[in-house]
Design a protein around this motif. Structure first.
Motif, PDB file in Angstrom:
ATOM      1  N   ALA A  99       4.451  20.155 -28.203  1.00 25.91           N
ATOM      2  CA  ALA A  99       5.196  20.137 -29.472  1.00 25.91           C
ATOM      3  C   ALA A  99       4.415  19.610 -30.663  1.00 25.91           C
ATOM      4  CB  ALA A  99       6.502  19.346 -29.332  1.00 25.91           C
ATOM      5  N   VAL A 100       3.111  19.366 -30.520  1.00 28.69           N
ATOM      6  CA  VAL A 100       2.333  18.857 -31.646  1.00 28.69           C
ATOM      7  C   VAL A 100       1.746  19.986 -32.494  1.00 28.69           C
ATOM      8  CG1 VAL A 100       0.027  18.674 -30.587  1.00 28.69           C
ATOM      9  CG2 VAL A 100       0.786  16.937 -32.244  1.00 28.69           C
ATOM     10  N   ASP A 231      -3.263  15.291 -33.222  1.00 23.40           N
ATOM     11  CA  ASP A 231      -2.671  13.971 -33.010  1.00 23.40           C
ATOM     12  C   ASP A 231      -1.480  13.745 -33.940  1.00 23.40           C
ATOM     13  OD1 ASP A 231      -2.553  11.423 -31.860  1.00 23.40           O
ATOM     14  OD2 ASP A 231      -3.862  10.548 -33.380  1.00 23.40           O
ATOM     15  N   ALA A 232      -0.564  12.879 -33.518  1.00 25.20           N
ATOM     16  CA  ALA A 232       0.577  12.453 -34.346  1.00 25.20           C
ATOM     17  C   ALA A 232       1.234  11.271 -33.651  1.00 25.20           C
ATOM     18  CB  ALA A 232       1.584  13.589 -34.536  1.00 25.20           C
ATOM     19  N   ASP A 233       2.076  10.542 -34.368  1.00 26.74           N
ATOM     20  CA  ASP A 233       2.807   9.433 -33.769  1.00 26.74           C
ATOM     21  C   ASP A 233       3.770   9.957 -32.704  1.00 26.74           C
ATOM     22  OD1 ASP A 233       1.601   7.509 -35.346  1.00 26.74           O
ATOM     23  OD2 ASP A 233       3.183   7.524 -36.871  1.00 26.74           O
ATOM     24  N   GLU A 234       3.965   9.167 -31.653  1.00 26.19           N
ATOM     25  CA  GLU A 234       4.860   9.563 -30.561  1.00 26.19           C
ATOM     26  C   GLU A 234       6.257   9.915 -31.059  1.00 26.19           C
ATOM     27  OE1 GLU A 234       5.017   6.523 -27.649  1.00 26.19           O
ATOM     28  OE2 GLU A 234       2.974   6.861 -26.905  1.00 26.19           O
ATOM     29  N   GLU A 235       6.800   9.099 -31.951  1.00 24.77           N
ATOM     30  CA  GLU A 235       8.171   9.321 -32.414  1.00 24.77           C
ATOM     31  C   GLU A 235       8.297  10.626 -33.179  1.00 24.77           C
ATOM     32  OE1 GLU A 235      12.084   9.165 -32.874  1.00 24.77           O
ATOM     33  OE2 GLU A 235      10.874   7.908 -31.543  1.00 24.77           O
ATOM     34  N   ALA A 236       7.272  10.971 -33.944  1.00 26.14           N
ATOM     35  CA  ALA A 236       7.292  12.237 -34.681  1.00 26.14           C
ATOM     36  C   ALA A 236       7.261  13.415 -33.713  1.00 26.14           C
ATOM     37  CB  ALA A 236       6.102  12.312 -35.633  1.00 26.14           C
ATOM     38  N   ILE A 237       6.390  13.342 -32.704  1.00 18.93           N
ATOM     39  CA  ILE A 237       6.313  14.439 -31.733  1.00 18.93           C
ATOM     40  C   ILE A 237       7.631  14.563 -30.979  1.00 18.93           C
ATOM     41  CG2 ILE A 237       5.018  15.458 -29.834  1.00 18.93           C
ATOM     42  CD1 ILE A 237       2.666  13.660 -30.558  1.00 18.93           C
ATOM     43  N   ARG A 238       8.227  13.441 -30.620  1.00 15.99           N
ATOM     44  CA  ARG A 238       9.536  13.461 -29.950  1.00 15.99           C
ATOM     45  C   ARG A 238      10.552  14.198 -30.802  1.00 15.99           C
ATOM     46  NH1 ARG A 238      13.836  10.506 -31.179  1.00 15.99           N
ATOM     47  NH2 ARG A 238      15.536  10.295 -29.626  1.00 15.99           N
ATOM     48  N   ARG A 239      10.600  13.885 -32.080  1.00 16.53           N
ATOM     49  CA  ARG A 239      11.566  14.541 -32.969  1.00 16.53           C
ATOM     50  C   ARG A 239      11.306  16.041 -33.050  1.00 16.53           C
ATOM     51  NH1 ARG A 239      10.288  12.104 -37.159  1.00 16.53           N
ATOM     52  NH2 ARG A 239       9.346  13.738 -38.430  1.00 16.53           N
ATOM     53  N   ILE A 291      -3.014  12.533 -21.628  1.00 18.41           N
ATOM     54  CA  ILE A 291      -3.485  13.269 -22.798  1.00 18.41           C
ATOM     55  C   ILE A 291      -4.069  12.346 -23.859  1.00 18.41           C
ATOM     56  CG2 ILE A 291      -2.831  14.913 -24.606  1.00 18.41           C
ATOM     57  CD1 ILE A 291      -0.497  15.773 -22.728  1.00 18.41           C
ATOM     58  N   LEU A 292      -3.285  11.362 -24.290  1.00 13.81           N
ATOM     59  CA  LEU A 292      -3.733  10.459 -25.349  1.00 13.81           C
ATOM     60  C   LEU A 292      -5.036   9.731 -25.017  1.00 13.81           C
ATOM     61  CD1 LEU A 292      -3.102   9.371 -28.162  1.00 13.81           C
ATOM     62  CD2 LEU A 292      -1.699   7.585 -27.093  1.00 13.81           C
ATOM     63  N   PRO A 293      -5.243   9.306 -23.771  1.00 13.00           N
ATOM     64  CA  PRO A 293      -6.510   8.627 -23.464  1.00 13.00           C
ATOM     65  C   PRO A 293      -7.758   9.491 -23.676  1.00 13.00           C
ATOM     66  CG  PRO A 293      -4.876   8.137 -21.776  1.00 13.00           C
ATOM     67  CD  PRO A 293      -4.292   9.220 -22.633  1.00 13.00           C
ATOM     68  N   GLY A 305       1.118  13.939 -40.196  1.00 11.82           N
ATOM     69  CA  GLY A 305       2.108  12.986 -40.660  1.00 11.82           C
ATOM     70  C   GLY A 305       3.481  13.363 -40.152  1.00 11.82           C
ATOM     71  N   ASP A 306       4.504  12.582 -40.530  1.00 15.09           N
ATOM     72  CA  ASP A 306       5.866  12.841 -40.071  1.00 15.09           C
ATOM     73  C   ASP A 306       6.387  14.201 -40.527  1.00 15.09           C
ATOM     74  OD1 ASP A 306       5.935  10.430 -38.804  1.00 15.09           O
ATOM     75  OD2 ASP A 306       7.088   9.393 -40.358  1.00 15.09           O
ATOM     76  N   ASP A 307       5.807  14.737 -41.609  1.00 18.54           N
ATOM     77  CA  ASP A 307       6.255  16.027 -42.129  1.00 18.54           C
ATOM     78  C   ASP A 307       5.554  17.207 -41.458  1.00 18.54           C
ATOM     79  OD1 ASP A 307       3.733  15.644 -43.136  1.00 18.54           O
ATOM     80  OD2 ASP A 307       4.255  16.014 -45.231  1.00 18.54           O
ATOM     81  N   HIS A 308       4.789  16.929 -40.409  1.00 15.11           N
ATOM     82  CA  HIS A 308       4.086  17.961 -39.625  1.00 15.11           C
ATOM     83  C   HIS A 308       2.810  18.455 -40.308  1.00 15.11           C
ATOM     84  CE1 HIS A 308       3.974  20.688 -36.184  1.00 15.11           C
ATOM     85  NE2 HIS A 308       5.148  20.233 -35.804  1.00 15.11           N
TER      86      HIS A 308
END
Length: 318
Positions: A99-100, A231-239, A291-293, A305-308
């Motif tokens: 979803a990223v 890359d993106a913040d976990e919470e953004a990808i979750r959303r 993945i992240l590692p 960013g949060d706006d994709h």
């Protein structure tokens, strides 16, 4: 301030804002129309021609320069050896979470690279095709870990990349269907000595560990000439994952033949809870553990960013 400067100097990456990176496109024209971009977007993906021009056009320019240098190195090596060799493609890996936006990045980049005159033949494959069929995953009790390293036929993927990198003709890659959530039996993508091959997948930068008693394998990334991590913040990808799930519930999930048809008639609240549960138990767990590692193994990190929209670019120093 001094400490910040010292940390930047010691970092293996050079960091750019999106605007700074965009300046590196120089006078490169944008060979992509709005209609073409719409076709390249992933489901629910938000990206504009402005972002393509600012982020992907400079990247295609950089990669074009790298490919040119590699082609020249190949030529002088052939001259040194006194014989021509099979055409060897430049391979680019694209990694990142579910979803990223990996698929959209890979498609846009492939399209832009194919429009440079010195390497017009660009192929794209996704490692989803190298997942074990659902029947095998069920037998091994791995359906709940689909996308984790153990759910892939790594040996087959390594053999595919080895054949492509050796310059073999007509190398076949299996095809995956997100509609049926399974491998398409009898279908394949044929890769025939392209100038560039883009390989997109969740775990393509991960060191692969052999099972007990097995011979160690090369890493998938050993075959890459360049690698990108989205890359993106976990919470953004979750959303973004939940938003995509809700949209699919109103579209492809409605088809009775769809694997996820069972979710088509959930209420909004039930759908959010279901998507969040799937995200947390499978995709977030895979992101954190596998993945992240691998992010620091990439030569280029594109951070959203949060706006994709991609806001920062980190290019590994030579």
């Amino acid at each position: 301030m001094t400490e910040t400067i010292e940390r930047a100097a010691l970092s293996p990456y050079r960091h750019f804002t999106a605007a700074e990176w965009g300046e590196l496109r120089k006078d490169t024209p944008l060979p992509l129309s709005e209609a073409e971009l719409e076709e390249l977007k992933g489901f629910g993906e938000r990206i504009s021609l402005d972002e393509v021009s600012e982020i992907y056009l400079p990247l295609s320019r950089l990669l074009n320069l790298y490919v040119l240098e590699t082609q020249e190195l190949y030529r002088v090596t052939s001259d040194f050896l006194g014989r021509s060799q099979a055409k060897v493609p430049y391979i680019i890996g694209v990694a990142g979470s579910v979803a990223v936006g990996k698929s959209t990045t890979a498609r846009i980049l492939s399209t832009l690279l194919a429009r440079w005159p010195n390497h017009p033949k660009v192929d794209l494959i996704t490692t989803d095709g190298f997942l074990y069929p659902n029947k095998v995953l069920e037998e091994r009790d791995l359906m709940g870990r689909k996308g984790f390293p153990e759910s892939f036929d790594v040996r087959r993927l390594i053999q595919f990349l080895s054949d492509v990198k050796a310059g073999s003709r007509n190398v076949e890659a299996p095809v995956y269907s997100h509609f049926t959530y399974d491998i398409r039996v009898g279908e394949s993508i044929v890769v025939d000595q392209p100038d560039i091959l883009v390989v997109e997948g969740l775990n393509v930068l991960q060191p692969w560990k052999p099972a007990e008693g097995e011979e160690p394998l090369p890493f998938v990334s050993d075959f890459f000439d360049f690698s990108i991590y989205l890359d993106a913040d976990e919470e953004a990808i979750r959303r973004w994952y939940i938003e995509r799930f809700l949209s699919l519930r109103e579209t492809s999930f409605r088809d009775p033949k769809a694997y996820f048809h069972r979710y088509a008639h959930l209420t909004d609240e039930e759908a959010v809870q279901t998507a969040d549960s799937i995200w947390t138990s499978i995709n977030l767990a895979n992101l954190r553990k596998n993945i992240l590692p691998t992010r620091q193994r990439a030569q280029l990190i594109l951070r959203k960013g949060d706006d994709h929209r991609i806001r920062d670019v980190a290019l590994r120093k030579l």
